[in-house]
Motif scaffolding. Structure first.
Motif, PDB file in Angstrom:
ATOM      1  N   LEU A 140       0.867  -1.142  -0.252  1.00  0.00           N
ATOM      2  CA  LEU A 140      -0.111   0.026   0.061  1.00  0.00           C
ATOM      3  C   LEU A 140       0.746   1.242   0.141  1.00  0.00           C
ATOM      4  O   LEU A 140       1.802   1.245   0.562  1.00  0.00           O
ATOM      5  N   ASP A 141       0.498   2.198  -0.588  1.00  0.00           N
ATOM      6  CA  ASP A 141       1.301   3.429  -0.772  1.00  0.00           C
ATOM      7  C   ASP A 141       1.192   4.086   0.524  1.00  0.00           C
ATOM      8  O   ASP A 141       0.012   4.707   0.870  1.00  0.00           O
ATOM      9  N   ALA A 142       2.235   4.548   1.132  1.00  0.00           N
ATOM     10  CA  ALA A 142       2.241   5.061   2.559  1.00  0.00           C
ATOM     11  C   ALA A 142       1.964   6.544   2.493  1.00  0.00           C
ATOM     12  O   ALA A 142       1.820   7.142   3.404  1.00  0.00           O
ATOM     13  N   ALA A 143       2.082   7.111   1.216  1.00  0.00           N
ATOM     14  CA  ALA A 143       1.887   8.593   1.054  1.00  0.00           C
ATOM     15  C   ALA A 143       0.254   8.820   1.147  1.00  0.00           C
ATOM     16  O   ALA A 143       0.024  10.055   1.010  1.00  0.00           O
ATOM     17  N   GLU A 144      -0.670   7.768   0.882  1.00  0.00           N
ATOM     18  CA  GLU A 144      -1.978   8.264   1.151  1.00  0.00           C
ATOM     19  C   GLU A 144      -2.395   8.528   2.458  1.00  0.00           C
ATOM     20  O   GLU A 144      -1.682   7.999   3.441  1.00  0.00           O
ATOM     21  N   ARG A 145      -3.695   9.233   2.533  1.00  0.00           N
ATOM     22  CA  ARG A 145      -4.100   9.375   3.771  1.00  0.00           C
ATOM     23  C   ARG A 145      -5.286   8.459   4.159  1.00  0.00           C
ATOM     24  O   ARG A 145      -6.326   8.274   3.740  1.00  0.00           O
ATOM     25  N   TRP A 146      -4.744   7.342   4.894  1.00  0.00           N
ATOM     26  CA  TRP A 146      -5.483   6.150   4.970  1.00  0.00           C
ATOM     27  C   TRP A 146      -6.370   6.483   6.207  1.00  0.00           C
ATOM     28  O   TRP A 146      -5.868   6.973   7.082  1.00  0.00           O
ATOM     29  N   ALA A 147      -7.553   6.066   6.041  1.00  0.00           N
ATOM     30  CA  ALA A 147      -8.632   6.053   6.897  1.00  0.00           C
ATOM     31  C   ALA A 147      -9.518   4.868   7.430  1.00  0.00           C
ATOM     32  O   ALA A 147      -9.590   3.901   6.448  1.00  0.00           O
ATOM     33  N   VAL A 148      -9.732   4.849   8.509  1.00  0.00           N
ATOM     34  CA  VAL A 148     -10.692   3.506   9.007  1.00  0.00           C
ATOM     35  C   VAL A 148     -12.014   3.892   9.363  1.00  0.00           C
ATOM     36  O   VAL A 148     -12.841   3.047   9.703  1.00  0.00           O
ATOM     37  N   ASP A 149     -12.420   5.122   9.549  1.00  0.00           N
ATOM     38  CA  ASP A 149     -13.488   5.612  10.077  1.00  0.00           C
ATOM     39  C   ASP A 149     -13.707   6.835   9.307  1.00  0.00           C
ATOM     40  O   ASP A 149     -13.393   7.924   9.678  1.00  0.00           O
ATOM     41  N   MET A 150     -14.740   6.879   8.260  1.00  0.00           N
ATOM     42  CA  MET A 150     -14.867   8.305   7.652  1.00  0.00           C
ATOM     43  C   MET A 150     -15.742   9.261   8.263  1.00  0.00           C
ATOM     44  O   MET A 150     -15.890  10.460   8.099  1.00  0.00           O
TER      45      MET A 150
END
Length: 370
Positions: free
Chosen positions: A253-263
């Motif tokens: 997975l691209d570490a540069a993304e802003r990953w979210a688990v709860d929108m």
């Protein structure tokens, strides 16, 4: 005429009492794509420059078409140019054919030109696995290999899959070092447990988490830029992740993304739902290619803040082609659920449309009599 304000107020009140039904005098589909000129203005630079290509067609010569040709070649829609003949900015017959293939494969209107729907899809974040280098299933419900694929699953060439004596159990591990600092390790692990469980529910394959990363069959990690597999990541809102076919087991997975688990608690407009991408990439790890069904988990693109983690009939049929059905799972119940939802959704839409049209017509009549 003195009663007119009262009548209008009553009509508006009736509208407001139905907040769950979309009401508009202009009938715009609820899932219509954003126009290419306004999409992804919230940060990431990847592919955003393609917006200047809006309405380009055969015969056009627009700066940026060369880069789009590289994009289409990267994901399997046109052959790469020889080194002595780099891509140019001419929209020629080869470019038109590639755009048509792209539109057909991703279930877009096949126009052969860069309309807003096509550019919106091109500029959307997506998986790094190509779309066209796959085998197509030859069951009675799928298209032939030579015909355009519509709403169907695909596989990697040769249909590779995991095999071992029954029962088939695959270990997985999250890298202890290739992480993102704003998501707790346990949160990431919980997301992947849920994602693996979705696939395990429908096929006779078990997934067991292990702390031994090097020994795990499936190895997950977050990486930025060039990270040693020959397929570098490109920053926010470009390629979200990629995975390799069986039995490689790598899922990146691209570490540069802003990953979210709860929108519900995530505020960033550019946030990407981790569970949706995890579920998608696990499909690749199992041997699935991309689907051309826009609702499928295995469709190649995912918009910011979009959540699409629940397997559809298309996803399930594809993975069951490779591994068979889990004895405890009934696909027929999902068919019935989809049919019921489609019927209910159409009835609700017709009711909303009828109500909206009636109110709009009455308002127009009243206003014209002022």
């Amino acid at each position: 005429m003195s009663r007119l304000p009262h009548i209008v107020s009553v009509l508006l009140l009736l509208l407001l009492r139905r907040p769950l039904l979309p009401v508009s005098c202009l009938h715009v589909a609820a899932d219509a794509p954003l126009t290419a000129t306004v999409h992804r203005q919230d940060g990431g630079a990847a592919w955003r420059s393609f917006q200047q290509l809006l309405d380009a067609r055969r015969g056009s010569h627009v700066t940026g078409l060369a880069e789009l040709k590289r994009y289409l070649a990267r994901f399997g829609y046109m052959p790469g140019s020889p080194e002595h003949e780099p891509p140019n900015d001419a929209f020629d017959a080869h470019m038109e054919a590639a755009v048509r293939r792209y539109q057909s494969t991703l279930s877009l209107p096949v126009t052969g030109q860069l309309d807003s729907a096509t550019l919106d899809r091109i500029m959307a974040p997506r998986c790094g696995v190509g779309d066209n280098a796959h085998d197509v299933a030859t069951s009675t419900s799928s298209s032939s290999v030579s015909a355009p694929v519509v709403s169907r699953f695909t596989f990697f060439n040769g249909e590779p899959r995991w095999t071992q004596p029954d029962p088939l159990v695959l270990t997985f591990a999250i890298s202890p070092t290739a992480t993102v600092d704003y998501l707790p390790d346990e949160t990431v692990r919980a997301v992947f447990r849920r994602a693996f469980a979705r696939w395990a529910r429908v096929i006779p394959v078990g997934f067991v988490e292990t702390d031994d990363y090097d020994a795990a069959a499936i190895r997950v990690g977050f990486y930025a830029g060039s990270h040693g597999d020959g397929i570098p990541f490109d920053g926010p809102l470009g390629v979200l992740g990629h995975a390799f076919s069986p039995k490689n087991g790598r899922l990146h997975l691209d570490a540069a993304e802003r990953w979210a688990v709860d929108m519900d608690t995530e505020t960033a407009r550019s946030a990407v739902d981790l569970e949706s991408v995890a579920t998608h990439e696990i499909g690749h790890v199992l041997g699935l290619g991309h689907s051309s069904s826009p609702k499928a988990v295995m469709y190649p693109s995912l918009s910011p803040r979009e959540k699409k983690a629940e397997l559809t009939v298309d996803d399930i049929e594809g993975v069951q082609w490779l591994y068979g059905s889990n004895p405890g799972f009934s696909l027929s119940s999902l068919y019935q659920q989809d049919s019921s939802m489609a019927t209910t959704g159409r009835s609700s839409w017709l009711a909303a449309t009828s109500s909206a049209s009636l109110v709009c017509a009455v308002l127009v009549i009243l206003v014209t009599r002022l």
